[in-house]
Design an enzyme around this catalytic site. Structure first.
Site, PDB file in Angstrom:
ATOM      1  N   ASP A 412       0.825  -1.216   0.000  1.00  0.00           N
ATOM      2  CA  ASP A 412       0.000   0.000   0.000  1.00  0.00           C
ATOM      3  C   ASP A 412       0.853   1.258   0.000  1.00  0.00           C
ATOM      4  OD1 ASP A 412      -2.397  -1.606   0.457  1.00  0.00           O
ATOM      5  OD2 ASP A 412      -1.568  -1.897   2.453  1.00  0.00           O
ATOM      6  N   SER A 437       2.301   6.739   0.828  1.00  0.00           N
ATOM      7  CA  SER A 437       1.538   5.827   1.679  1.00  0.00           C
ATOM      8  C   SER A 437       0.085   5.980   1.278  1.00  0.00           C
ATOM      9  CB  SER A 437       1.727   6.201   3.145  1.00  0.00           C
ATOM     10  OG  SER A 437       0.838   5.451   3.931  1.00  0.00           O
ATOM     11  N   ARG A 438      -0.511   4.912   0.761  1.00  0.00           N
ATOM     12  CA  ARG A 438      -1.814   5.073   0.122  1.00  0.00           C
ATOM     13  C   ARG A 438      -2.997   5.047   1.085  1.00  0.00           C
ATOM     14  NH1 ARG A 438       0.654   1.472  -3.411  1.00  0.00           N
ATOM     15  NH2 ARG A 438       1.802   2.682  -4.934  1.00  0.00           N
ATOM     16  N   VAL A 439      -2.873   4.410   2.233  1.00  0.00           N
ATOM     17  CA  VAL A 439      -4.053   4.343   3.089  1.00  0.00           C
ATOM     18  C   VAL A 439      -3.851   4.959   4.470  1.00  0.00           C
ATOM     19  CG1 VAL A 439      -5.098   2.337   2.015  1.00  0.00           C
ATOM     20  CG2 VAL A 439      -3.415   1.997   3.788  1.00  0.00           C
TER      21      VAL A 439
END
Ligand code: ATP
Ligand code: MG
Length: 574
Positions: A412, A437-439
């Protein structure tokens, strides 16, 4: 024409015994059988009957093995061993159980090819006559390829191999905390046997969508450059990627140290590292009191490739045990490049077709099925989580090589570490442009989100301006101020090893620096001033720090107060 069965014993069977065997077989298979007798060294009155690949064992040797198996399965502790043993003896009823038996065709380099095991399953554990275990990997029509979990020098061509009907797994339990184990779950820290609570297979299906909930709690690394810009949430998978010796392990280690007192269980899987570095790592954890909540799973460079291959799955199975008990788990895989290399050498020895960069075709699946097992479970499943920090080594910063691209696409987000920054003294050497950082943003505390504000934008502007003004001699005042502000930002992101910041400390640093309060502090003093300010806040501004720490909210008046205190301190400092 009748079927044939082989009967092994020391002396030939009597007519009555032979008749009984024939009856036994006819009852079992519903077909007629004839017996061919073969002489072998078995104790008097012992028989072994072989039908195809199945063996029925009436020998004393076989019964002893059965008893040994039964005793192995006992879960005992020092205080209850006698009653358990008594019970096991009473219940024990030796019977002719059938097992399948095959023979070794070739052996070498930690791989054995075996014939005669027609019904073996992928991933099943096989036992060789020397007691060494292996795992069935490559199933072909007439033979199977098996990786060995021990020294192959005791296995020779023609050795007997038995099926166990069990898939590879490790014992799991609370007693693992604080211990160093190998990939098979055996203690290697000289502190005695570990009693486990259950046996978990190495490979387990990842939790489904329904079982999961979204990431909502931060996993604080204590590293300002990460928590402020690339926040990680519990249950997320964040890759740490960079060339060799760029501080990749350092980030993972600091994150583990920072979990002290946060009720997070850490599992550190080391793959293909020198035994001395692992000893150093464990010593570091001990010195910082991190071993109390940590398990180290080690398959070092000197271990056979099969152990290096299963080590991350073993660590993951252990993590799942804690996650399913509702705990928060952090698991580090250090590193997956070496894992892929171990798997590549195994695959080539198993004569699988080499693909890109000589890796076998399923190398993507290798890592995806591992990392998919990290999750944040929903309340119905206990609400536990497993956050994964896989580490990947690149060659000369090439993120587009096979293994890095694979793992980037599975995770992620990634923290990209750059050697140029590292050697220029910018440590941790996080490349702000390439990291993401995607989430985790959803999991950041409100205070952190508010304090971090436009830091990424400011840094991007600084980098652009730095390149642009590299060769310019006379700069106007505004540009100069922008540059010094940017340099201050870079100084702020420098952080020593083993010195994680608390959340409130990070918030204070961000507020002070992003408000240009340190604008006139010389570049080489920025770090010192920051540390002095933190000490000041800890000593004499307890109200602000506890409010920040407890609520995770940054009040406007607190923000102003922090800036005021910092300005006052700078004036006094002169
Ligand atoms: P390898 O490729 O060998 O696994 P790595 O990328 O994991 O290396 P580390 O072993 O973590 O790198 O760090 C390399 C060296 O840099 C170590 O000696 C470590 O002490 C030092 N180092 C790492 N981070 C920092 C830091 N923030 N400040 C100062 N020194 C650091
Ligand atoms: Mg390392």
């Amino acid at each position: 024409m009748s079927n044939k069965a082989l009967l092994y014993s020391n002396t030939p069977p009597s007519k009555i015994q032979e008749k009984r065997f024939v009856e036994f077989l006819e009852k079992k298979y519903g077909e007629s059988y004839s017996i061919i007798w073969k002489q072998t060294d078995l104790s008097e009155g012992s028989f072994r009957l072989k039908v195809g690949s199945e063996v029925y064992d009436w020998s004393n040797e076989g019964r002893l093995l059965q008893l040994k198996d039964a005793l192995h399965k006992l879960k005992f502790k020092e205080d209850n061993i006698i009653p358990l043993l008594k019970d096991a003896m009473e219940k024990w009823n030796p019977d002719a159980v059938a097992y399948e038996e095959g023979r070794v065709i070739t052996v070498g380099d930690g791989i054995a090819t075996v014939s005669g095991l027609d019904n073996v399953c992928y991933g099943e554990i096989l036992v060789f006559s020397s007691g060494i275990r292996g795992m069935a990997q490559e199933l072909r029509p007439n033979e199977i390829g098996c990786m060995l979990f021990g020294d192959d020098s005791e296995i020779v061509e023609g050795s007997i191999v038995r099926r166990t009907g069990k898939v590879a797994g490790i014992g799991v339990g609370d007693e693992y905390l604080g211990r160093v184990v190998n990939a098979l779950g055996k203690a290697i820290d000289g502190k005695g046997k570990i009693y486990y609570e259950e046996y978990r297979s190495l490979e387990n299906p990842a939790p489904g969508i329904i079982d999961r909930q979204s990431v909502d709690t931060p996993l604080e690394t204590g590293i300002l450059a990460i928590d402020s810009m690339f926040p990680i949430g519990r249950g997320q998978r964040e890759l740490i990627i960079g060339d060799r010796q760029t501080g990749k392990s350092a980030i993972a280690i600091d994150t583990v140290l920072n979990q002290k007192g946060k009720d997070v269980i850490c599992i550190y899987v080391t793959i293909g590292q020198k035994a001395s570095s692992v000893a150093q790592l464990v010593q570091n954890f001990r010195n910082h009191g991190a071993m109390d909540y940590t398990v180290v799973v080690n398959a070092s460079a000197s271990d056979p490739a099969p152990l290096q291959y299963i080590a991350p799955y073993a660590g993951c199975a252990l993590g799942e045990y804690f996650m399913e008990k509702g705990k928060d788990v952090l698991i580090v895989y250090d590193d997956l490049s070496k894992h892929a290399i171990a798997y590549r050498s195994l695959s080539l020895l198993l004569e699988r077709a080499p693909g890109r960069e000589a890796y076998p075709g399923d190398v993507f699946y290798l890592h995806s099925r591992l990392l998919e097992r990290s999750a944040h479970l929903n309340e119905k499943r206990g609400g536990g989580s497993m956050t994964a920090l896989p580490i990947v080594e690149t060659q000369a910063g090439d993120v587009s090589a096979y293994i890095p691209t694979n793992i980037i696409s599975i995770t992620d987000g990634q923290i990209f570490l750059e050697s140029d920054l590292f050697f220029a003294g910018q440590r941790p050497a996080v490349n702000v442009g390439l990291s993401v950082s995607r989430v985790g943003g959803d999991a950041q505390t409100k205070a952190m989100k508010k304090a971090a504000g436009a830091i990424r934008l400011d840094l991007a502007q600084y980098r652009e301006m730095e390149v642009f003004t590299q060769f310019a001699s006379d700069l106007d005042e505004a540009t100069k101020r922008q540059l010094t502000y940017g340099q201050g930002l870079m100084q702020m992101l420098k952080q020593d090893q083993y010195k994680p910041y608390k959340q409130y400390e990070q918030v204070i640093i961000l507020i002070v620096v992003l408000s240009h309060t340190l604008q006139d502090v010389p570049e080489d003093q920025v770090k010192d001033v920051i540390l002095e300010l933190l000490a000041l806040f800890e000593e004499s501004h307890f109200d602000i720090t506890t409010r920040l720490e407890d609520t995770g909210i940054l009040l406007d008046e607190d923000k102003e107060e922090i800036i005021k205190i910092a300005k006052k301190y700078l004036q006094e400092r002169g």
